[in-house]
Design a protein around this motif. Structure first.
Motif, PDB file in Angstrom:
ATOM      1  N   GLY A  92     -30.652 114.457 -24.668  1.00 13.78           N
ATOM      2  CA  GLY A  92     -30.831 113.016 -24.654  1.00 13.78           C
ATOM      3  C   GLY A  92     -31.913 112.508 -23.736  1.00 13.78           C
ATOM      4  N   ALA A  93     -31.916 111.175 -23.594  1.00 16.27           N
ATOM      5  CA  ALA A  93     -32.975 110.469 -22.883  1.00 16.27           C
ATOM      6  C   ALA A  93     -33.013 110.822 -21.403  1.00 16.27           C
ATOM      7  CB  ALA A  93     -32.799 108.964 -23.058  1.00 16.27           C
ATOM      8  N   GLY A  94     -34.205 110.664 -20.817  1.00 12.76           N
ATOM      9  CA  GLY A  94     -34.390 110.921 -19.401  1.00 12.76           C
ATOM     10  C   GLY A  94     -33.933 109.769 -18.531  1.00 12.76           C
ATOM     11  N   VAL A  95     -34.266 109.846 -17.248  1.00 13.92           N
ATOM     12  CA  VAL A  95     -33.762 108.895 -16.256  1.00 13.92           C
ATOM     13  C   VAL A  95     -34.236 107.472 -16.553  1.00 13.92           C
ATOM     14  CG1 VAL A  95     -33.738 108.275 -13.814  1.00 13.92           C
ATOM     15  CG2 VAL A  95     -33.593 110.677 -14.492  1.00 13.92           C
ATOM     16  N   ALA A  96     -35.543 107.293 -16.685  1.00 12.44           N
ATOM     17  CA  ALA A  96     -36.086 105.942 -16.803  1.00 12.44           C
ATOM     18  C   ALA A  96     -35.663 105.265 -18.101  1.00 12.44           C
ATOM     19  CB  ALA A  96     -37.614 105.976 -16.707  1.00 12.44           C
ATOM     20  N   SER A  97     -35.801 105.947 -19.237  1.00 17.15           N
ATOM     21  CA  SER A  97     -35.449 105.304 -20.505  1.00 17.15           C
ATOM     22  C   SER A  97     -33.950 105.071 -20.610  1.00 17.15           C
ATOM     23  CB  SER A  97     -35.954 106.131 -21.693  1.00 17.15           C
ATOM     24  OG  SER A  97     -35.518 107.468 -21.617  1.00 17.15           O
ATOM     25  N   SER A  98     -33.144 105.942 -19.988  1.00 10.48           N
ATOM     26  CA  SER A  98     -31.696 105.707 -19.972  1.00 10.48           C
ATOM     27  C   SER A  98     -31.364 104.459 -19.162  1.00 10.48           C
ATOM     28  CB  SER A  98     -30.964 106.918 -19.374  1.00 10.48           C
ATOM     29  OG  SER A  98     -31.106 108.058 -20.179  1.00 10.48           O
ATOM     30  N   ALA A  99     -31.984 104.332 -17.978  1.00  7.42           N
ATOM     31  CA  ALA A  99     -31.693 103.190 -17.112  1.00  7.42           C
ATOM     32  C   ALA A  99     -32.142 101.875 -17.750  1.00  7.42           C
ATOM     33  CB  ALA A  99     -32.378 103.381 -15.758  1.00  7.42           C
ATOM     34  N   ILE A 100     -33.349 101.850 -18.299  1.00  6.36           N
ATOM     35  CA  ILE A 100     -33.848 100.617 -18.900  1.00  6.36           C
ATOM     36  C   ILE A 100     -33.078 100.296 -20.173  1.00  6.36           C
ATOM     37  CG2 ILE A 100     -35.873  99.545 -19.981  1.00  6.36           C
ATOM     38  CD1 ILE A 100     -37.574 101.206 -18.018  1.00  6.36           C
ATOM     39  N   GLY A 101     -32.743 101.335 -20.951  1.00  2.00           N
ATOM     40  CA  GLY A 101     -31.992 101.105 -22.185  1.00  2.00           C
ATOM     41  C   GLY A 101     -30.575 100.620 -21.954  1.00  2.00           C
ATOM     42  N   MET A 102     -30.028 100.863 -20.760  1.00  7.47           N
ATOM     43  CA  MET A 102     -28.663 100.424 -20.481  1.00  7.47           C
ATOM     44  C   MET A 102     -28.588  98.946 -20.134  1.00  7.47           C
ATOM     45  SD  MET A 102     -25.525 101.870 -20.155  1.00  7.47           S
ATOM     46  CE  MET A 102     -24.997 100.527 -21.192  1.00  7.47           C
ATOM     47  N   ASP A 103     -29.660  98.415 -19.557  1.00  6.54           N
ATOM     48  CA  ASP A 103     -29.687  97.019 -19.114  1.00  6.54           C
ATOM     49  C   ASP A 103     -30.347  96.178 -20.207  1.00  6.54           C
ATOM     50  OD1 ASP A 103     -30.629  94.535 -17.917  1.00  6.54           O
ATOM     51  OD2 ASP A 103     -30.196  95.435 -15.964  1.00  6.54           O
ATOM     52  N   LYS A 104     -29.561  95.380 -20.899  1.00  6.49           N
ATOM     53  CA  LYS A 104     -30.075  94.639 -22.057  1.00  6.49           C
ATOM     54  C   LYS A 104     -31.220  93.691 -21.684  1.00  6.49           C
ATOM     55  CE  LYS A 104     -25.803  94.829 -24.770  1.00  6.49           C
ATOM     56  NZ  LYS A 104     -25.166  95.872 -23.919  1.00  6.49           N
TER      57      LYS A 104
ATOM     58  N   GLY B  34     -21.506  98.439 -23.277  1.00  2.00           N
ATOM     59  CA  GLY B  34     -21.683  98.867 -24.656  1.00  2.00           C
ATOM     60  C   GLY B  34     -20.386  98.793 -25.414  1.00  2.00           C
ATOM     61  N   SER B  35     -20.404  99.331 -26.640  1.00  2.00           N
ATOM     62  CA  SER B  35     -19.241  99.330 -27.528  1.00  2.00           C
ATOM     63  C   SER B  35     -18.718  97.923 -27.792  1.00  2.00           C
ATOM     64  CB  SER B  35     -18.108 100.207 -26.963  1.00  2.00           C
ATOM     65  OG  SER B  35     -18.507 101.556 -26.930  1.00  2.00           O
ATOM     66  N   SER B  36     -19.564  96.933 -27.597  1.00  2.00           N
ATOM     67  CA  SER B  36     -19.230  95.521 -27.837  1.00  2.00           C
ATOM     68  C   SER B  36     -18.087  95.028 -26.968  1.00  2.00           C
ATOM     69  CB  SER B  36     -18.893  95.302 -29.323  1.00  2.00           C
ATOM     70  OG  SER B  36     -20.010  95.593 -30.137  1.00  2.00           O
ATOM     71  N   ILE B  37     -17.812  95.722 -25.856  1.00  2.00           N
ATOM     72  CA  ILE B  37     -16.760  95.287 -24.937  1.00  2.00           C
ATOM     73  C   ILE B  37     -17.258  94.097 -24.131  1.00  2.00           C
ATOM     74  CG2 ILE B  37     -15.384  95.962 -22.928  1.00  2.00           C
ATOM     75  CD1 ILE B  37     -15.428  98.827 -24.022  1.00  2.00           C
TER      76      ILE B  37
ATOM     77  N   ALA C  77     -31.517 108.363 -30.316  1.00  2.00           N
ATOM     78  CA  ALA C  77     -31.189 106.959 -30.077  1.00  2.00           C
ATOM     79  C   ALA C  77     -30.791 106.329 -31.403  1.00  2.00           C
ATOM     80  CB  ALA C  77     -32.365 106.191 -29.476  1.00  2.00           C
ATOM     81  N   ARG C  78     -30.023 105.274 -31.307  1.00  2.00           N
ATOM     82  CA  ARG C  78     -29.762 104.407 -32.462  1.00  2.00           C
ATOM     83  C   ARG C  78     -30.437 103.080 -32.174  1.00  2.00           C
ATOM     84  NH1 ARG C  78     -24.470 102.973 -32.017  1.00  2.00           N
ATOM     85  NH2 ARG C  78     -25.135 100.877 -31.440  1.00  2.00           N
ATOM     86  N   VAL C  79     -31.248 102.639 -33.111  1.00  2.00           N
ATOM     87  CA  VAL C  79     -31.939 101.370 -32.955  1.00  2.00           C
ATOM     88  C   VAL C  79     -31.261 100.351 -33.862  1.00  2.00           C
ATOM     89  CG1 VAL C  79     -34.131 100.154 -33.159  1.00  2.00           C
ATOM     90  CG2 VAL C  79     -34.095 102.539 -32.389  1.00  2.00           C
ATOM     91  N   ASP C  80     -30.789  99.266 -33.260  1.00  2.00           N
ATOM     92  CA  ASP C  80     -30.081  98.215 -33.988  1.00  2.00           C
ATOM     93  C   ASP C  80     -31.037  97.062 -34.265  1.00  2.00           C
ATOM     94  OD1 ASP C  80     -27.930  99.864 -33.545  1.00  2.00           O
ATOM     95  OD2 ASP C  80     -27.044  98.623 -31.974  1.00  2.00           O
ATOM     96  N   LEU C  81     -31.123  96.687 -35.513  1.00  2.00           N
ATOM     97  CA  LEU C  81     -32.051  95.653 -35.953  1.00  2.00           C
ATOM     98  C   LEU C  81     -31.303  94.488 -36.575  1.00  2.00           C
ATOM     99  CD1 LEU C  81     -34.543  97.986 -37.890  1.00  2.00           C
ATOM    100  CD2 LEU C  81     -34.703  97.324 -35.487  1.00  2.00           C
TER     101      LEU C  81
ATOM    102  N   GLU D 120     -31.286  95.939 -30.133  1.00  2.00           N
ATOM    103  CA  GLU D 120     -31.234  96.795 -28.957  1.00  2.00           C
ATOM    104  C   GLU D 120     -31.375  98.254 -29.359  1.00  2.00           C
ATOM    105  OE1 GLU D 120     -26.646  97.324 -27.781  1.00  2.00           O
ATOM    106  OE2 GLU D 120     -27.335  95.253 -27.692  1.00  2.00           O
ATOM    107  N   LEU D 121     -31.544  99.084 -28.352  1.00  2.00           N
ATOM    108  CA  LEU D 121     -31.638 100.526 -28.516  1.00  2.00           C
ATOM    109  C   LEU D 121     -30.523 101.153 -27.709  1.00  2.00           C
ATOM    110  CD1 LEU D 121     -34.716 102.821 -28.383  1.00  2.00           C
ATOM    111  CD2 LEU D 121     -32.978 103.090 -26.614  1.00  2.00           C
ATOM    112  N   ASN D 122     -29.844 102.129 -28.294  1.00  2.00           N
ATOM    113  CA  ASN D 122     -28.714 102.786 -27.636  1.00  2.00           C
ATOM    114  C   ASN D 122     -29.056 104.259 -27.464  1.00  2.00           C
ATOM    115  OD1 ASN D 122     -26.144 103.999 -27.078  1.00  2.00           O
ATOM    116  ND2 ASN D 122     -25.167 102.169 -27.919  1.00  2.00           N
ATOM    117  N   THR D 123     -29.205 104.710 -26.201  1.00  2.00           N
ATOM    118  CA  THR D 123     -29.622 106.085 -25.953  1.00  2.00           C
ATOM    119  C   THR D 123     -28.486 107.091 -26.056  1.00  2.00           C
ATOM    120  OG1 THR D 123     -29.355 105.793 -23.561  1.00  2.00           O
ATOM    121  CG2 THR D 123     -31.550 105.394 -24.480  1.00  2.00           C
ATOM    122  N   MET D 124     -27.226 106.649 -26.064  1.00  2.00           N
ATOM    123  CA  MET D 124     -26.099 107.545 -26.333  1.00  2.00           C
ATOM    124  C   MET D 124     -25.142 106.823 -27.267  1.00  2.00           C
ATOM    125  SD  MET D 124     -24.988 110.545 -25.987  1.00  2.00           S
ATOM    126  CE  MET D 124     -24.060 110.605 -27.516  1.00  2.00           C
TER     127      MET D 124
END
Length: 371
Positions: A135-147, A198-201, A312-316, A328-332
């Protein structure tokens, strides 16, 4: 036939985020489907209070939804210890003041969703341990987690994103009216979301300004930082699964579509994991060829712009006039056999077991360190 040694794969799951159960569900699906001729699974559960424990494969493979209840990591299992040895990364069991059952690890696969797992934290640990990981590395994981940060990065890369407002805890405390005024520039309905969830929670659909503060309070139960996104009225929810290709551009699946049976509902936690006929996952999506190609191309652009590795899953959203936008983009992404990511790849010719093997192979092939 050559008897090659099995790849030792550490599956890491659970965690302290609100998505603990979803992570366990994902790990159970992977443990049941993995190619046992190629891989030896080492189960490492993280309890909801943050302790790492050893979980036997048979127990891990039993993780499923049972009578509406999702699985959790049992807290009374033997404590796991992760080491960087002379020959690489190892997993051991703490037995009093000794370490037992020490095994080498070839690849780590963190099936963690949400903060403290999907957000670059465990990826940084893997980098320091010198272990290859899926999976994704440090930077893309961190940025992808924060909407909020994710949307800023996407907008800076020229990707089409919808209007949003971020509200930090300090802004809500010191500039509450100014924050509400910024939201007033958006068109209703809006969706209030935990910024790093995530998970729409914790997501709340707000139809008018009267419900906004209550919606923010609900989202803040899961994250003190929230984002408020303008809803796309009449838009279609399209998803595309993406895989890294070390020799070329990212690979994209056939798109899928989220079709809610109630037009006023949205794809929340219950619809994702306890559907009971609330939603239809239409794969492949019924799209005209040019729109299908546009969605896949936008997903690949998003994956590349965010410098994602692995998957990744990219949601459009596709607007009423046929224009695709990145949500958004979901790295996991959810990774059970019944999740959209594996379903889309199965429809594209890559079945679940082969998909798991592909991801581990990508981790084995990509270089370590800065890349």
């Amino acid at each position: 036939m050559t008897n090659r040694p099995k790849v030792r794969l550490a599956l890491i799951f659970g965690g302290v985020s609100s998505e603990h159960e979803i992570s366990c569900l994902t790990a159970g699906g992977v443990a049941r489907a993995i190619d046992h001729e190629r891989f030896e699974v080492i189960g490492i559960g993280i309890t909801d209070d943050g302790r790492w424990v050893r979980i036997p494969h048979a127990e891990l493979a039993s993780y499923e939804v049972v009578e509406g209840t999702l699985p959790r990591v049992a807290s009374d299992r033997p404590e796991a210890v992760v080491l960087r040895g002379a020959e690489g990364t190892q997993i051991a069991t703490r037995a009093g003041d000794r370490l037992a059952d020490v095994v080498d690890v070839d690849v780590a696969f963190a099936l963690l969703h949400g903060p403290w797992g999907e957000d670059g934290t465990i990826q940084g640990l893997f980098e320091m341990l010198g272990v290859r990981y899926v999976g994704a590395g440090v930077a893309s994981s961190a940025i992808g987690m924060d909407k909020d940060l994710m949307k800023r990065a996407m907008a800076a890369a020229g990707l089409p994103v919808g209007p949003w407002v971020a509200i930090t805890p300090a802004q809500w405390r010191d500039e509450r009216q100014a924050s509400l005024d910024r939201v007033a520039a958006l068109a209703y309905p809006v969706f209030v979301k935990p910024a790093r969830g995530g998970s729409s929670i914790g997501i709340v659909k707000v139809d008018d300004p009267a419900g906004l503060e209550d919606g923010i309070a609900e989202a803040q139960r899961f994250d003190p930082k929230v984002v408020v996104e303008q809803g796309f009225v009449g838009a279609r929810e399209i998803e595309v699964a993406v895989l890294q290709d070390l020799a070329g551009p990212p690979r994209t699946s056939l798109p899928g579509e989220i079709v809610m049976h109630d037009p006023d509902a949205f794809y929340d936690f219950d619809a994702k994991y306890l559907p009971e006929e609330q939603v239809t996952l239409q794969v492949p999506a019924d799209l005209a060829p040019d729109l299908r190609d546009a969605c896949r191309a936008l997903a690949a652009r998003t994956f590349a712009a965010m410098d994602v590795e692995g998957l990744a899953r990219v949601d459009l959203f596709v607007s009423a006039d046929g224009e695709p936008f990145v949500n958004e983009l979901n790295t996991m992404p959810g990774f059970t056999r019944h999740s959209m990511f594996p379903i889309m790849w199965a429809a594209s010719g890559l079945e679940y077991t082969a998909l798991i093997s592909t991801l581990v192979d990508l981790a084995l092939e990509r270089p370590m360190g800065l890349r």
